[in-house]
Design a protein around this motif. Structure first.
Motif, PDB file in Angstrom:
ATOM      1  N   GLY A  55       1.859   3.190  -1.373  1.00 47.48           N
ATOM      2  CA  GLY A  55       2.465   3.862  -0.227  1.00 47.48           C
ATOM      3  C   GLY A  55       1.598   3.737   1.014  1.00 47.48           C
ATOM      4  O   GLY A  55       2.103   3.483   2.123  1.00 47.48           O
ATOM      5  N   TYR A  58       1.814   0.141   2.358  1.00 46.19           N
ATOM      6  CA  TYR A  58       3.062  -0.145   3.064  1.00 46.19           C
ATOM      7  C   TYR A  58       3.196   0.629   4.374  1.00 46.19           C
ATOM      8  O   TYR A  58       3.922   0.197   5.269  1.00 46.19           O
ATOM      9  CB  TYR A  58       4.256   0.147   2.149  1.00 46.19           C
ATOM     10  CG  TYR A  58       4.508  -0.930   1.127  1.00 46.19           C
ATOM     11  CD1 TYR A  58       4.562  -2.272   1.502  1.00 46.19           C
ATOM     12  CD2 TYR A  58       4.679  -0.607  -0.210  1.00 46.19           C
ATOM     13  CE1 TYR A  58       4.783  -3.259   0.568  1.00 46.19           C
ATOM     14  CE2 TYR A  58       4.907  -1.595  -1.159  1.00 46.19           C
ATOM     15  CZ  TYR A  58       4.958  -2.919  -0.765  1.00 46.19           C
ATOM     16  OH  TYR A  58       5.173  -3.905  -1.694  1.00 46.19           O
ATOM     17  N   ARG A  59       2.499   1.766   4.493  1.00 47.29           N
ATOM     18  CA  ARG A  59       2.530   2.459   5.781  1.00 47.29           C
ATOM     19  C   ARG A  59       1.822   1.635   6.853  1.00 47.29           C
ATOM     20  O   ARG A  59       2.223   1.636   8.017  1.00 47.29           O
ATOM     21  CB  ARG A  59       1.872   3.840   5.653  1.00 47.29           C
ATOM     22  CG  ARG A  59       2.787   4.922   5.105  1.00 47.29           C
ATOM     23  CD  ARG A  59       2.243   6.315   5.337  1.00 47.29           C
ATOM     24  NE  ARG A  59       0.988   6.552   4.623  1.00 47.29           N
ATOM     25  CZ  ARG A  59       0.912   6.944   3.366  1.00 47.29           C
ATOM     26  NH1 ARG A  59       2.021   7.128   2.652  1.00 47.29           N
ATOM     27  NH2 ARG A  59      -0.264   7.157   2.793  1.00 47.29           N
TER      28      ARG A  59
END
Length: 224
Positions: A55, A58-59
């Motif tokens: 996560g 991907y941020r």
């Protein structure tokens, strides 16, 4: 400013610092993984090595293409600046040109993703292509002004030559590593002003060697 705002500022600064550290860790890990395995690597390996979750990765980089492009521009620019600086510090123009080719191909041989991108597009971005062309133009002009490089060689010729040699580096990497150095010396000998036979004129369908393609290197799909 309220007391609540004053208390919130350190927390925001801490979050920004954490985000910057995470981004730097991702880029550093990606640089190593892409160099080892090429652009087709699974981004989960990059997340594992960087010590962040998927996560978080991907941020910062919504797709693998975003991450690969960032790393390639950084690697390409660093390589170009370092090798050009070394060439400018070399007094002999021909030695500067030959050392530049040698050092460039040595660096490409060590970085699988970078050589994939160089073969596919010549540069990871239009700005990188402009900087690349300026370096080759400087090296070419110095050699031709000194009467060492055949006068009909162009900057585009040099760009296309190192792209072709990059393919030789990649082709022989597993079976004959270092064999490309023989081909490099043969090629450089052909550039010498000793060779006076005129070169063929470029044909109308010759690809533009100085313009990078817009598509990413083969195998660099969406982030897994």
């Amino acid at each position: 400013m309220t007391l609540a705002d004053q208390r919130a500022q350190p927390a925001r600064r801490a979050r920004r610092a954490d985000a910057e550290r995470n981004r730097a860790a991702i880029i550093e890990a990606a640089g190593a993984v892409f160099a080892e395995q090429g652009g087709a690597v699974d981004v989960r390996e990059i997340a594992r090595r960087s010590g962040v979750g998927m996560g978080t990765l991907y941020r910062h980089f919504p797709t693998k293409e975003d991450l690969l492009a960032t790393v390639l521009v950084q690697e390409f620019t660093s390589w170009l600046i370092t090798t050009h600086q070394a060439a400018r510090e070399t007094e002999d123009p021909w030695q500067a040109l030959t050392d530049f080719f040698e050092q460039s191909l040595t660096q490409l041989a060590r970085n699988r993703a970078l050589i994939e991108a160089y073969i596919a597009t010549g540069a990871p971005s239009c700005e990188c292509a402009r900087r690349r062309d300026a370096v080759y133009d400087d090296l070419r002009t110095r050699c031709q002004d000194a009467g060492l490089l055949r006068p009909d060689v162009t900057t585009a010729d040099l760009v296309l030559l190192i792209t072709s040699l990059s393919q030789a580096v990649r082709t022989t990497a597993d079976t004959q590593p270092g064999q490309w150095r023989r081909i490099l010396h043969i090629s450089l000998d052909g550039l010498s002003s000793r060779n006076t036979a005129p070169l063929p004129e470029p044909t109308s369908d010759t690809p533009n060697a100085t313009a990078p393609a817009t598509s990413p290197p083969e195998g660099s799909g969406k982030g897994e």
